[in-house]
Design an enzyme around this catalytic site. Structure first.
Site, PDB file in Angstrom:
ATOM      1  N   LYS A 119      50.514  42.905  38.292  1.00 39.76           N
ATOM      2  CA  LYS A 119      49.084  43.168  38.062  1.00 39.76           C
ATOM      3  C   LYS A 119      48.834  43.585  36.616  1.00 39.76           C
ATOM      4  O   LYS A 119      47.766  43.291  36.063  1.00 39.76           O
ATOM      5  CB  LYS A 119      48.581  44.238  39.032  1.00 39.76           C
ATOM      6  CG  LYS A 119      48.889  43.947  40.505  1.00 39.76           C
ATOM      7  CD  LYS A 119      48.353  42.612  40.988  1.00 39.76           C
ATOM      8  CE  LYS A 119      49.152  42.096  42.158  1.00 39.76           C
ATOM      9  NZ  LYS A 119      48.822  40.742  42.579  1.00 39.76           N
ATOM     10  N   GLU A 203      43.017  52.636  36.757  1.00 39.17           N
ATOM     11  CA  GLU A 203      41.721  51.980  36.549  1.00 39.17           C
ATOM     12  C   GLU A 203      40.607  52.952  36.891  1.00 39.17           C
ATOM     13  O   GLU A 203      40.783  53.809  37.760  1.00 39.17           O
ATOM     14  CB  GLU A 203      41.563  50.779  37.508  1.00 39.17           C
ATOM     15  CG  GLU A 203      42.290  49.532  37.100  1.00 39.17           C
ATOM     16  CD  GLU A 203      42.095  48.405  38.115  1.00 39.17           C
ATOM     17  OE1 GLU A 203      41.398  48.597  39.123  1.00 39.17           O
ATOM     18  OE2 GLU A 203      42.670  47.331  37.879  1.00 39.17           O
ATOM     19  N   HIS A 238      42.280  47.297  54.490  1.00 39.51           N
ATOM     20  CA  HIS A 238      42.660  46.163  53.644  1.00 39.51           C
ATOM     21  C   HIS A 238      42.966  44.901  54.436  1.00 39.51           C
ATOM     22  O   HIS A 238      43.588  43.976  53.934  1.00 39.51           O
ATOM     23  CB  HIS A 238      43.826  46.525  52.721  1.00 39.51           C
ATOM     24  CG  HIS A 238      43.499  47.720  51.869  1.00 39.51           C
ATOM     25  ND1 HIS A 238      42.439  47.728  50.994  1.00 39.51           N
ATOM     26  CD2 HIS A 238      44.046  48.957  51.801  1.00 39.51           C
ATOM     27  CE1 HIS A 238      42.370  48.924  50.410  1.00 39.51           C
ATOM     28  NE2 HIS A 238      43.324  49.688  50.892  1.00 39.51           N
ATOM     29  N   ARG A 295      47.759  31.226  46.319  1.00 39.05           N
ATOM     30  CA  ARG A 295      48.063  30.534  47.578  1.00 39.05           C
ATOM     31  C   ARG A 295      46.771  30.015  48.204  1.00 39.05           C
ATOM     32  O   ARG A 295      45.681  30.369  47.756  1.00 39.05           O
ATOM     33  CB  ARG A 295      48.701  31.532  48.558  1.00 39.05           C
ATOM     34  CG  ARG A 295      47.756  32.695  48.826  1.00 39.05           C
ATOM     35  CD  ARG A 295      48.155  33.573  49.984  1.00 39.05           C
ATOM     36  NE  ARG A 295      47.080  34.495  50.309  1.00 39.05           N
ATOM     37  CZ  ARG A 295      46.875  35.676  49.744  1.00 39.05           C
ATOM     38  NH1 ARG A 295      47.682  36.111  48.799  1.00 39.05           N
ATOM     39  NH2 ARG A 295      45.854  36.415  50.111  1.00 39.05           N
TER      40      ARG A 295
HETATM   41  C1  MV4 Z   1      39.669  49.080  43.493  1.00 36.09           C
HETATM   42  C2  MV4 Z   1      38.591  49.709  44.133  1.00 36.09           C
HETATM   43  C3  MV4 Z   1      37.739  50.457  43.345  1.00 36.09           C
HETATM   44  N1  MV4 Z   1      37.967  50.570  42.028  1.00 36.09           N
HETATM   45  N2  MV4 Z   1      39.842  49.214  42.169  1.00 36.09           N
HETATM   46  C4  MV4 Z   1      41.727  47.354  47.420  1.00 36.09           C
HETATM   47  C5  MV4 Z   1      42.581  46.153  47.566  1.00 36.09           C
HETATM   48  C6  MV4 Z   1      43.106  45.877  46.222  1.00 36.09           C
HETATM   49  N3  MV4 Z   1      43.211  44.469  45.998  1.00 36.09           N
HETATM   50  C7  MV4 Z   1      42.138  46.521  45.308  1.00 36.09           C
HETATM   51  N4  MV4 Z   1      41.338  47.400  46.085  1.00 36.09           N
HETATM   52  C8  MV4 Z   1      40.397  48.173  45.500  1.00 36.09           C
HETATM   53  N5  MV4 Z   1      40.537  48.326  44.163  1.00 36.09           N
HETATM   54  C9  MV4 Z   1      39.004  49.957  41.463  1.00 36.09           C
HETATM   55  N6  MV4 Z   1      39.217  50.100  40.159  1.00 36.09           N
HETATM   56  C10 MV4 Z   1      38.427  49.550  45.495  1.00 36.09           C
HETATM   57  C11 MV4 Z   1      39.342  48.802  46.188  1.00 36.09           C
HETATM   58  C12 MV4 Z   1      39.105  48.732  47.601  1.00 36.09           C
HETATM   59  C13 MV4 Z   1      38.783  47.544  48.225  1.00 36.09           C
HETATM   60  C14 MV4 Z   1      38.714  46.360  47.523  1.00 36.09           C
HETATM   61  C15 MV4 Z   1      38.393  45.186  48.151  1.00 36.09           C
HETATM   62  C16 MV4 Z   1      38.128  45.201  49.507  1.00 36.09           C
HETATM   63  C17 MV4 Z   1      38.209  46.349  50.228  1.00 36.09           C
HETATM   64  C18 MV4 Z   1      38.537  47.543  49.602  1.00 36.09           C
HETATM   65  C19 MV4 Z   1      38.602  48.701  50.345  1.00 36.09           C
HETATM   66  C20 MV4 Z   1      38.939  49.857  49.731  1.00 36.09           C
HETATM   67  C21 MV4 Z   1      39.194  49.879  48.359  1.00 36.09           C
END
Ligand code: MV4
Length: 500
Positions: A119, A203, A238, A295
């Site tokens: 990442k 972040e 998730h 994918r």
């Molecule tokens: C985040 C975020 C808020 N701020 N990054 C969750 C899965 C991963 N791919 C990244 N995720 C998140 N990253 C920042 N800087 C909130 C999430 C997140 C989230 C993202 C997508 C779908 C559902 C989620 C549920 C909780 C937190």
């Protein structure tokens, strides 16, 4: 038409393996299944042209067993391997091993998989390409002092993430400086345990973002197009539950910006084949690069329905070296599609897995309905793999019609023998916030805090249960037992009657 490949091995199971076999059949390609011991009678084995045992139940010894899969591929003379999603689909070493064995991996290059697997490296590459990403750092945090300094700069809350993570694993939300030290320690040891690397980056946290992802398709000649977005914010731990395309939060202008950004990101990674750029979007329609999935995704059918394209056909054609048969201006998004993921989980018991034998099922169909399933009555749903049973997808001319159709299809769908999350969709689909498109990542948690609305579904449920019991008690009337041999007395009588 020239044959793309004579034979493709499908290194996967369940509904996606069935989906891939269907594409092979349509293209005149021999589909080879592989299976683990408990999957001997799985639907993908039944549907394939050839099937080979690759090991016992644990995925590490079967669906993740690179040597065994490649040995099988060589033995049966396969020219290409489709990895589906999960398992080996984002494993750069596997993609490389396929290439080394002279077998085409249907997906991006090992280098592109590798880049997006880190990442922090991906963030650095996107930074170079001018792709907007969440404010943060793009190198591992070397010290607590550095983390303090960065967090103060971006402002709390912040998010600590594992560089080798993704999909929410090894992630920590830090609300205030007082929690930073212990969160950093915890994130590091969790990352080390889960991914074998303790590289953690930071972040700024976006509160209640939407998860919106853009599908792209790139050929091996430098051409790349975007195929519209998918709104994937309705998730539990998730795990996505319901996806739709287009997103109710995306305007045509935002779509164009997001799409062009996604193409930029793909080009910066020298990407080929199907891929998805994940964005976080805030309530002001700002969007930020999050990660790239290298994918075919579970939710690809909703994009297929709104574009009219077959993504798996296109993946195979791209892997065979063909150029994209269209350009961006040829892509027309039309109508609206919604997918519900049907899991063997008990919604009344905290969505606990619910293994068991599928006793009976009534599958929805009719206008605008697609069901991608990996189960059949009599199939035993185990606990060795993901509990996804099927994907119910509906298409309509607009969002209202898509919702009406998926509601109707959810009501038609009966599965007995295991608990499923179908009742969850009976709550989501009529919910005023869902209907208004207010579906950020906090949506499900808010739904669960609402009181249960009175249900009108009970009569239909009772009718379905009555049918199931009737069928179970009268095997000749049901489909839970193999068809009776034609020599049974009543069939003979029926035949005689027919001939008279
Ligand atoms: C985040 C975020 C808020 N701020 N990054 C969750 C899965 C991963 N791919 C990244 N995720 C998140 N990253 C920042 N800087 C909130 C999430 C997140 C989230 C993202 C997508 C779908 C559902 C989620 C549920 C909780 C937190």
């Amino acid at each position: 038409m020239r044959k793309l490949f004579n034979k493709i091995l499908i290194a996967n199971r369940g509904e996606i393996a069935v989906r891939l076999i269907r594409a092979c059949r349509e293209l005149g390609i021999t589909a080879v299944a592989v299976y683990s011991e408990p999957d001997r009678a799985a639907l993908h084995v039944v549907k394939a042209d050839e099937a080979y045992l690759i090991g016992p139940a644990p995925a590490a010894e079967s669906y993740l067993n690179i040597d065994r899969i490649l040995e099988t591929a060589k033995r049966c003379g396969t020219e290409a391997i489709h990895p589906g999603y999960g398992f080996l689909s984002e494993n750069a070493a596997f993609a490389k091993a396929c290439g080394d064995a002279g077998i085409k991996f249907i997906g991006p290059s090992p280098a592109a998989i590798d880049l997006m697997g880190s990442k922090t490296r991906a963030r650095r590459q996107m930074e170079k390409a001018g792709v907007p990403f969440v404010p943060g750092n793009s190198r591992g945090l070397e010290s607590l002092a550095k983390a303090r300094e960065l967090a103060a700069k971006f402002g709390y809350p912040v998010m600590l993430k594992a560089a080798a993570g993704g999909g929410g694993k090894g992630m920590r939300l830090v609300a205030a400086e007082s929690e930073l030290a212990s969160s950093l320690d915890a994130a590091r040891s969790e990352a080390q345990r889960a991914f074998g690397s303790d590289e953690v980056y930071l972040e700024k946290a976006i509160t209640d973002p939407r998860h919106i992802e853009m599908q792209i398709l790139a050929d091996e000649h430098g051409n790349c197009v975007y195929l519209g977005e998918r709104e994937c914010s309705i998730q539990r731990r998730h795990q996505k539950v319901l996806e739709e395309s287009p997103s109710p939060a995306v305007t045509p202008e935002m779509r164009r910006r997001m799409g062009e950004t996604a193409v930029q990101a793909a080009k910066a990674a020298s990407y080929s084949n199907a891929g998805t750029i994940e964005f976080l979007a805030d309530s002001n329609s700002n969007f930020y690069f999050l990660e790239m999935n290298t994918r075919l995704q579970v939710e690809h059918p909703i994009t297929e329905l709104v574009t009219g394209l077959d993504l798996v056909h296109l993946q195979i054609r791209i892997a065979a070296g063909e150029k994209l048969p269209f350009t961006q201006k040829d892509i027309q998004l039309r109508g609206h599609a919604i997918e519900c993921r049907i899991y063997a989980e008990d919604p009344d018991n905290n969505f606990f897995p619910s293994p068991g034998r599928i006793a009976f099922s009534v599958e929805p169909s009719g206008p605008g309905v697609r069901l991608d399933t990996g189960i059949y009555p009599g199939w035993n749903v185990g606990t060795d793999y993901d509990p996804l049973l099927s994907k119910l997808i509906a298409y309509g001319a607009d969002r209202d019609q898509a919702i009406a159709r998926i509601r109707r299809a959810v009501e038609e769908y009966v599965i007995t023998g295991v608990k499923t999350n179908l009742p969850l969709f009976r709550r989501i689909l009529p919910d005023p916030d869902f209907l208004a498109g207010k579906t950020d990542t906090g949506y499900l948690a808010r739904l669960f805090r609402k009181p249960l609305p009175p249900t009108k579904d009970h009569d239909r449920e009772i009718a379905a249960i009555a049918v199931a019991i009737y069928s179970a008690l009268n095997p000749a009337n049901g489909n839970c037992t193999p068809p009776q041999p034609a020599s049974s007395a009543w069939k003979k009588a029926a035949r005689n009657e027919a001939m008279e």
